[in-house]
Design an enzyme around this catalytic site. Structure first.
Site, PDB file in Angstrom:
ATOM      1  CG  PHE A  19       4.561  -3.974  -6.622  1.00  0.00           C
ATOM      2  CD1 PHE A  19       5.191  -5.222  -5.463  1.00  0.00           C
ATOM      3  CD2 PHE A  19       3.103  -3.923  -6.358  1.00  0.00           C
ATOM      4  CE1 PHE A  19       4.320  -6.292  -5.696  1.00  0.00           C
ATOM      5  CE2 PHE A  19       2.213  -5.029  -5.673  1.00  0.00           C
ATOM      6  CZ  PHE A  19       2.949  -5.914  -5.384  1.00  0.00           C
ATOM      7  CB  ILE A  20       3.277  -4.953 -11.377  1.00  0.00           C
ATOM      8  CG1 ILE A  20       2.432  -4.167  -9.358  1.00  0.00           C
ATOM      9  CG2 ILE A  20       2.744  -6.019 -11.940  1.00  0.00           C
ATOM     10  CD1 ILE A  20       1.142  -3.467  -9.963  1.00  0.00           C
ATOM     11  CB  SER A 121      -6.353   1.840 -11.709  1.00  0.00           C
ATOM     12  OG  SER A 121      -6.552   2.263 -10.904  1.00  0.00           O
ATOM     13  CE1 TYR A 145      -2.617   5.993 -10.348  1.00  0.00           C
ATOM     14  CE2 TYR A 145      -4.419   4.926  -9.065  1.00  0.00           C
ATOM     15  CZ  TYR A 145      -2.826   4.901  -9.253  1.00  0.00           C
ATOM     16  OH  TYR A 145      -3.221   3.059 -10.447  1.00  0.00           O
ATOM     17  CB  ILE A 204      -7.592   1.867  10.066  1.00  0.00           C
ATOM     18  CG1 ILE A 204      -7.266   0.955  10.770  1.00  0.00           C
ATOM     19  CG2 ILE A 204      -9.066   2.307   9.750  1.00  0.00           C
ATOM     20  CD1 ILE A 204      -8.701   0.048  11.186  1.00  0.00           C
ATOM     21  CG  PHE A 205      -5.946   7.083   6.735  1.00  0.00           C
ATOM     22  CD1 PHE A 205      -5.197   7.230   8.203  1.00  0.00           C
ATOM     23  CD2 PHE A 205      -4.778   6.189   5.239  1.00  0.00           C
ATOM     24  CE1 PHE A 205      -3.725   7.728   8.112  1.00  0.00           C
ATOM     25  CE2 PHE A 205      -3.449   6.472   5.894  1.00  0.00           C
ATOM     26  CZ  PHE A 205      -3.236   7.193   6.786  1.00  0.00           C
ATOM     27  NE  ARG A 270      -5.540   7.685   1.324  1.00  0.00           N
ATOM     28  CZ  ARG A 270      -4.703   6.225   0.953  1.00  0.00           C
ATOM     29  NH1 ARG A 270      -4.093   5.960   1.639  1.00  0.00           N
ATOM     30  NH2 ARG A 270      -4.908   6.366  -0.321  1.00  0.00           N
TER      31      ARG A 270
HETATM   32  C1  UD1 Z   1      -4.828   1.710  -5.111  1.00  0.00           C
HETATM   33  C2  UD1 Z   1      -4.066   1.888  -5.456  1.00  0.00           C
HETATM   34  C3  UD1 Z   1      -4.255   2.461  -6.897  1.00  0.00           C
HETATM   35  C4  UD1 Z   1      -4.887   1.571  -7.657  1.00  0.00           C
HETATM   36  C5  UD1 Z   1      -6.476   0.998  -6.703  1.00  0.00           C
HETATM   37  C6  UD1 Z   1      -7.137   0.759  -8.128  1.00  0.00           C
HETATM   38  C7  UD1 Z   1      -1.534   1.966  -4.128  1.00  0.00           C
HETATM   39  C8  UD1 Z   1      -0.811   2.603  -3.555  1.00  0.00           C
HETATM   40  N1  UD1 Z   1      -3.054   2.216  -4.547  1.00  0.00           N
HETATM   41  O1  UD1 Z   1      -5.403   2.880  -3.728  1.00  0.00           O
HETATM   42  O2  UD1 Z   1      -2.552   2.611  -7.746  1.00  0.00           O
HETATM   43  O3  UD1 Z   1      -4.992   2.132  -8.759  1.00  0.00           O
HETATM   44  O4  UD1 Z   1      -5.559   0.796  -5.414  1.00  0.00           O
HETATM   45  O5  UD1 Z   1      -8.017   0.492  -6.363  1.00  0.00           O
HETATM   46  O6  UD1 Z   1      -0.951   0.477  -4.460  1.00  0.00           O
HETATM   47  N2  UD1 Z   1      -5.715   2.927   4.639  1.00  0.00           N
HETATM   48  C9  UD1 Z   1      -5.239   2.943   5.848  1.00  0.00           C
HETATM   49  N3  UD1 Z   1      -4.364   2.879   6.321  1.00  0.00           N
HETATM   50  C10 UD1 Z   1      -2.981   3.236   5.419  1.00  0.00           C
HETATM   51  C11 UD1 Z   1      -2.534   3.169   4.635  1.00  0.00           C
HETATM   52  C12 UD1 Z   1      -4.002   3.195   3.984  1.00  0.00           C
HETATM   53  O7  UD1 Z   1      -6.587   2.633   6.422  1.00  0.00           O
HETATM   54  O8  UD1 Z   1      -1.641   3.636   6.124  1.00  0.00           O
HETATM   55  C13 UD1 Z   1      -5.960   3.366   3.589  1.00  0.00           C
HETATM   56  C14 UD1 Z   1      -7.013   4.191   2.941  1.00  0.00           C
HETATM   57  O9  UD1 Z   1      -7.637   4.780   3.627  1.00  0.00           O
HETATM   58  C15 UD1 Z   1      -8.099   3.538   2.198  1.00  0.00           C
HETATM   59  C16 UD1 Z   1      -7.392   2.033   2.262  1.00  0.00           C
HETATM   60  O10 UD1 Z   1      -6.406   1.542   2.811  1.00  0.00           O
HETATM   61  O11 UD1 Z   1      -9.070   3.429   2.111  1.00  0.00           O
HETATM   62  C17 UD1 Z   1      -6.850   1.603   0.675  1.00  0.00           C
HETATM   63  O12 UD1 Z   1      -5.470   2.323   0.556  1.00  0.00           O
HETATM   64  P1  UD1 Z   1      -3.928   2.450  -0.557  1.00  0.00           P
HETATM   65  O13 UD1 Z   1      -3.621   1.464   0.194  1.00  0.00           O
HETATM   66  O14 UD1 Z   1      -3.359   3.217  -0.736  1.00  0.00           O
HETATM   67  O15 UD1 Z   1      -5.176   2.466  -2.094  1.00  0.00           O
HETATM   68  P2  UD1 Z   1      -6.048   3.039  -2.785  1.00  0.00           P
HETATM   69  O16 UD1 Z   1      -6.209   4.035  -2.517  1.00  0.00           O
HETATM   70  O17 UD1 Z   1      -7.429   2.082  -2.372  1.00  0.00           O
END
Ligand code: UD1
Length: 311
Positions: A19-20, A121, A145, A204-205, A270
């Site tokens: 992606f990046i 990160s 991670y 939403i988790f 999560r």
């Molecule tokens: C992400 C990055 C990680 C990066 C970090 C820096 C991804 C996959 N992960 O982790 O590589 O280093 O940011 O801050 O890009 N959530 C929901 N519903 C969903 C999916 C996620 O509620 O369907 C929530 C998660 O619980 C979390 C938030 O959204 O609280 C962000 O989740 P996610 O996008 O997976 O990213 P990070 O865990 O923050």
């Protein structure tokens, strides 16, 4: 996109089909000699610019690195297993790719005296002691991670101190934009936008009050280009926007811009999830001249207009 300040350079992008990395390849390829090393575990050949040389190989494999790093002035190290959840399921695999893979690359860069700009990160801060978090704040990762990225980030500094290698670690906050995969292990923006485009429910988790600093991939590319030529080494910089939104607000904004009929569904929090995240970007602003240019609203609108991240 600004004009790339890097030109006539030989460049290696690890994870260059991702992606990046692929966006970075597109920004660099017209003015530089670009080689991409990618194992295609997550990368896609279709994303790579035709002018780039592509080598299929693993970041842990010394021969693949030796083959691709030869003659490189700058290495953009983007290859990683990016999912916090996946690292909790399989920490050994994740450590191999994120920590050992980075160390293997740094060793090769030392042999070839190549500058390394690496993807660190925000996850290294874990539960930040204060918000917005700045580079010298305590590090307390809450997932394998985060710990692996902290290891990689610290090795980069150490390679500068011990061997004089020019390294810069960019601590990405939550990167989003078109081309981001939308699967179980992807970023929340791509998952929500793609589901909203099909009017499917958004899950939403937790309580949805956790916050993130969402930074557009074009801004991340700009930060990398700045880091490639900056008169700095052995430093680390936050790459975010200096703003944050709750995940519930994000979901509402996405429903709004996509004009979706999606419902919000709440599920268990999560494991390993960080509660709040927001970058203090003063250091990147001052030392790299980095300035985020894409607001979350504009970035989400672009995604919605394109019909999601896949298209
Ligand atoms: C992400 C990055 C990680 C990066 C970090 C820096 C991804 C996959 N992960 O982790 O590589 O280093 O940011 O801050 O890009 N959530 C929901 N519903 C969903 C999916 C996620 O509620 O369907 C929530 C998660 O619980 C979390 C938030 O959204 O609280 C962000 O989740 P996610 O996008 O997976 O990213 P990070 O865990 O923050």
């Amino acid at each position: 996109m600004v004009d790339p300040p890097l030109s006539d350079a030989t460049v290696l992008i690890t994870g260059g089909a991702g992606f990046i990395g692929s966006r970075l390849a597109h920004a660099l390829v017209s003015d530089n000699e670009v080689t991409i090393l990618d194992d295609f575990s997550n990368g896609e050949a279709g994303r790579v610019p035709g002018e780039a040389t592509v080598v299929e190989g693993d970041i842990r494999d010394r021969e693949s690195i030796a083959e691709t790093i030869r003659g490189a002035d700058v290495v953009f190290h983007q290859a990683a297993l990016v999912s916090v959840a996946e690292s909790i399921e399989d920490p050994l695999e994740s450590h191999g790719r994120n920590a050992t893979g980075t160390l293997t690359l740094l060793e090769a860069a030392r042999d070839h005296d190549a500058r390394v700009v690496l993807a660190s990160s925000a996850a290294i801060y874990g539960r930040p002691a204060r918000i917005p978090v700045s580079e010298d704040d305590p590090k307390a990762p809450t997932s394998p991670y985060g710990l692996e990225k902290l290891t990689a980030d610290h090795y980069a500094r150490l390679y500068n101190e011990l061997y004089g290698l020019e390294t810069i670690a960019l601590r990405y906050f939550n990167v989003y934009g078109s081309g981001q995969p939308a699967n179980d292990y992807s970023g929340v923006v791509s998952v929500f936008v793609d589901r909203a485009c099909d009017d499917d429910p958004l899950t939403i988790f937790g309580d949805g009050k956790q916050t993130r600093d969402f930074v557009h991939v074009d801004d991340v590319v700009r930060a990398n280009l700045r880091a490639a030529t900056a008169d700095r080494a052995g430093e680390a910089y936050n790459v975010g926007t200096g703003t944050r939104v709750t995940i519930a607000e994000l979901a509402e904004s996405i429903i709004d811009v996509t004009d979706a009929d999606s419902e919000l569904v709440y599920d268990d929090p999560r494991e390993g999830d960080v509660r709040h995240s927001e970058a203090d970007i003063t250091k990147a602003r001052t030392e790299l001249g980095y300035e985020p240019a894409v607001s979350l609203e504009a970035g989400l609108r672009m995604l919605a207009e394109n019909g999601g991240t896949r298209r």
